[in-house]
Design an enzyme around this catalytic site. Structure first.
Site, PDB file in Angstrom:
ATOM      1  CG  ASP A   1      -2.004   0.837   1.194  1.00  0.00           C
ATOM      2  OD1 ASP A   1      -3.297   0.549   1.540  1.00  0.00           O
ATOM      3  OD2 ASP A   1      -2.180   1.732  -0.003  1.00  0.00           O
TER       4      ASP A   1
HETATM    5  C1  GLC Z   1      -4.424   4.258  -0.390  1.00  0.00           C
HETATM    6  C2  GLC Z   1      -5.321   3.167   0.023  1.00  0.00           C
HETATM    7  C3  GLC Z   1      -5.138   2.465  -1.002  1.00  0.00           C
HETATM    8  C4  GLC Z   1      -5.001   3.004  -2.358  1.00  0.00           C
HETATM    9  C5  GLC Z   1      -3.455   3.512  -2.636  1.00  0.00           C
HETATM   10  C6  GLC Z   1      -3.333   4.190  -3.713  1.00  0.00           C
HETATM   11  O1  GLC Z   1      -3.727   4.984   1.021  1.00  0.00           O
HETATM   12  O2  GLC Z   1      -5.046   2.532   1.054  1.00  0.00           O
HETATM   13  O3  GLC Z   1      -6.462   1.713  -1.016  1.00  0.00           O
HETATM   14  O4  GLC Z   1      -5.242   2.198  -3.709  1.00  0.00           O
HETATM   15  O5  GLC Z   1      -3.266   4.259  -1.329  1.00  0.00           O
HETATM   16  O6  GLC Z   1      -3.949   5.633  -3.694  1.00  0.00           O
END
Ligand code: GLC
Length: 732
Positions: free
Chosen positions: A257
């Site tokens: 993430d």
């Molecule tokens: C965010 C989310 C994730 C998302 C990523 C990119 O913090 O937790 O679901 O795809 O970052 O935006």
């Protein structure tokens, strides 16, 4: 060998070997590319080079790898180094209903249609990876991201996630199933360490991911921010190395993430293949060349150059990233995808139509005849509030979004449709410069209410559209809700209006359950979800009856928050550390008793039960017939269902299993099958569902295996978890 046989063999073998060479071709290509890559090039492809892309190897014809959010539509382009919008004019999209709505359809075919549709938009936008679906289990009604997930049951979540993944990937775009794993709250999501027993982990929190991998064939998985067993889940020895890649044989890429990687050693050894969104070593996350400071960038390179670590882990990461590229942007298919097409709008509407849940309908208040010439008063901020924007990473720039009010006006051309706000919640939304709105109403709350009261006096129909929204601390990433009840004083307003109007229709817009203290005074209630571009049209379809509602709840609506399994701070939000930057310790002490499993075990009557959903027609269930009463490899359960009403409609037949004699405490029953069947008035069809020994099993931590104990099991089939129509006993 006889000459004919030899001849045939000489013909078949190469074909046979070539027919399964799709995978072999990819592996061969991976080997070829890897053998030619320099150390710098290998390091380059395993971490980000921009907000949403990682480097390719132009010298070898490997393009950059582009990812983008999100589960219900392709996010507008951001700047290279920042979250802010690139303010492009060509990246608006079809907004599909949120995934709780998809789960509420209980329709595997719709899930595959959804994936193929949103995947086509991702391919058109040249994305190799679509960052979704989210499949985290709803453990608390307060979690800010429940709307992005598929409810409280692991079986339903997995059965909907797998076809969604197949659909997305049919476009040559990788799904990225998230957030793996145990990311069941937003509060302190970066530093909550989850303590959970193995049985609960395997029975509740892993199955949706397991099915997405084994049956969906997911090409990528996103690690979650939280910790498990004191290790961050983006680089976790147990969940990634041992379970995901070991036990399940996942051959795709584990993508972190954004900002989920926290140290190089763990990142090297514990399974993360692609690092995104890191703000390393205190360096400002938007500083140029910050990408060289990623944990898997220079720090890793230097460890290899100094001989501190070898290249085995690096090569394994590169294999997985190259495999991801060869399955997507390098797959050679000239599939261009498509964007904002009428077909996609129709898909979005069909999913919304199938997911809207009729929770209550007394006195035949619904449907309303579309020829009505009366006065229809529509109340509530959510009737006009855009919902595509907001919610954080899943926020979208809708090419269009039909509001509930606009949909209702279009569906009742001969009626006088009057709108009154009734209350004002959050009339603007900040932080989304690509799409913002201001629906501020200058009136005071008292004025708003008195105007609404005045309007409903001579109305023929009154529809109140309220609920939550996508603002922070509502249905939004990054924070959890602070209350279970409706915000902005809606309860008092609804109570006042329901006293005046015994035919009040309430439409709840939310991705989570909410309290409804006035429920006894309101004869008709619909659960509307975030329905996307076709919001108003889909709701009008149901209000007029041109679509007979067939959605079923993917989670329970408890009457009050206190009925939930969460009883201690350790359970939620966790025990705070001494040091504010420290780790919060959280204990999932409720074990497998999540959602209906909890309410049934404790005989707590919910407001609306898991699997609940009414129809404008009625269905009769016949007697169960079994392929066998004894479980060997599988048992097929057949149930005849008849539409005994005057309106065509679809019924979701649900199959639960109850272990009547077990050595461990098990839930009263657990969902292990379902089928959705469409029936004309008077029509009868037989719904068939197959169960296996795994469906009878619990996870035994001691032996680390699924155990189905001999003895009696009950098969319960019905229209909801609290509406069982027929049952049978089987034996193992
Ligand atoms: C965010 C989310 C994730 C998302 C990523 C990119 O913090 O937790 O679901 O795809 O970052 O935006």
């Amino acid at each position: 060998m006889h000459s004919i046989t030899a001849l045939v063999a000489s013909l078949i073998l190469p074909i046979a070997s070539s027919c399964c060479s799709k995978q072999d071709k990819i592996e061969k290509r991976v080997d070829e590319l890897l053998s030619q890559m320099t150390l710098e090039e290998k390091i380059g492809i395993i971490h980000a080079q921009s907000k949403f892309s990682s480097r390719g190897v132009p010298r070898l014809g490997i393009p950059d790898l582009w990812t983008d959010d999100g589960p219900h539509g392709v996010r507008p382009e951001t700047l290279w180094d920042a979250w802010s919008s690139a303010l492009q004019s060509n990246d608006s999209c079809t907004v599909y209903p949120s995934l709780t709505c998809l789960a509420a359809t209980w329709d595997r075919d719709l899930a595959e249609l959804y994936g193929s549709s949103v995947g086509a938009e991702a391919r058109y936008r040249k994305k190799a990876v679509l960052l979704g679906p989210g499949v985290n289990i709803m453990r608390t009604p307060l979690c800010g991201r429940n709307f992005e997930y598929m409810g409280e049951d692991p079986y339903l979540s997995g059965e909907i996630a797998a076809p969604y993944v197949r659909g997305v990937q049919s476009n040559g775009v990788a799904a990225c199933v998230k957030h793996y794993c145990l990311n069941n709250q937003e509060f302190k999501r970066h530093n909550v360490n989850v303590n959970v027993d193995d049985r609960t982990l395997y029975e509740i929190y892993l199955p949706a991911f397991e099915k997405a991998v084994k049956e969906g064939g997911a090409w990528s998985i996103m690690g979650s921010y939280n910790l498990y067993n004191e290790q961050h889940c983006c680089h976790n020895e147990i969940t990634i190395n041992k379970i995901l890649k070991g036990e399940w044989g996942f051959d795709g890429a584990l993508i972190s993430d954004w900002g989920g990687v926290h140290n190089t050693d763990e990142a090297i050894h514990n399974g993360v293949d692609l690092e995104f969104g890191t703000g390393t070593n205190g360096v400002d996350i938007n500083t140029k060349n910050n990408y060289d400071k990623y944990y898997l960038a220079l720090p890793y390179y230097n460890k290899i150059k100094s001989g501190e670590v070898g290249e085995d882990e690096l090569n394994e990461k590169c294999r997985r990233v190259l495999r991801l590229m060869l399955r997507t942007s390098m797959d050679g298919k000239y599939y261009f995808g498509s964007m904002n097409s009428p077909e996609h709008s129709a898909d979005a509407r069909k999913i919304a139509d199938g997911g809207i849940v009729l929770l209550k309908n007394e006195g035949g208040v619904l449907p309303i005849c579309s020829e009505s010439t009366g006065k229809i008063v529509v109340l509530g901020e959510n009737a006009i509030k855009p919902m595509a924007v907001g919610g954080s990473s899943s926020s979208l720039k809708a090419r269009y979004e039909i509001s509930f009010l606009d949909g209702i006006k279009a569906a009742f051309p001969n009626a006088e449709v009057v709108y009154e706000r009734a209350y004002q919640g959050e009339p603007t939304i900040e932080g989304y410069n690509y799409s913002h709105y201001d629906i501020t109403d200058p009136r005071t709350p008292e004025q708003l209410l008195s105007d609404a009261i005045e309007a409903v006096k001579d109305a023929d129909h009154v529809i109140f559209i309220g609920g939550l929204n996508k603002a922070v601390k509502m249905d939004c990433e990054g924070a959890d809700r602070l209350q279970y009840g409706l915000p902005y004083g809606q309860d008092e307003i609804i109570d006042t209006l329901a006293t005046l109007r015994k035919d009040l229709i309430f439409i709840n817009v939310s991705g989570s359950p909410v309290a409804m203290p006035w429920i006894g005074k309101v004869p008709a209630v619909l659960q509307a979800w975030y329905l996307g571009s076709e919001t108003g049209n889909a709701m009008a379809d149901v209000l007029t009856g041109s679509v007979n509602p067939s959605g079923k709840l993917p989670f329970t609506f408890p009457v009050r928050y206190e009925d939930c399994p969460i009883k201690t701070e350790a359970q939620y939000p966790g025990i705070a550390p001494e040091n504010p930057k420290g780790i919060w310790e959280e204990v999932y002490s409720e074990g497998v008793f999540v959602g209906y499993r909890w309410y049934e075990a404790n005989e707590i009557k919910p407001l609306f039960a898991f699997g609940h959903g009414l129809s404008y027609t009625s269905f009769e269930y016949g007697k169960i017939s079994l392929s066998s009463k004894k479980m060997h490899k599988s048992i097929t359960v057949s149930v005849p269902v008849t539409n005994t009403g005057k309106t065509a409609g679809a019924e979701v037949v649900q199959l639960y299993v109850s272990d009547r004699e077990s050595s461990v405490v098990r839930p009263v029953k657990e969902l292990k099958g379902f089928g959705k069947v469409y029936l004309e008035p008077g029509e009868k069809k037989v719904v068939k569902m197959t169960i296996t020994p795994r469906d009878l099993s619990f996870f035994d931590s001691a032996s680390h295996s699924w155990v189905a104990e001999k003895g009696e099991f009950e098969i319960l089939v019905g229209a909801a978890s609290d509406d069982i129509r027929c049952r049978e006993v089987i034996y193992l």
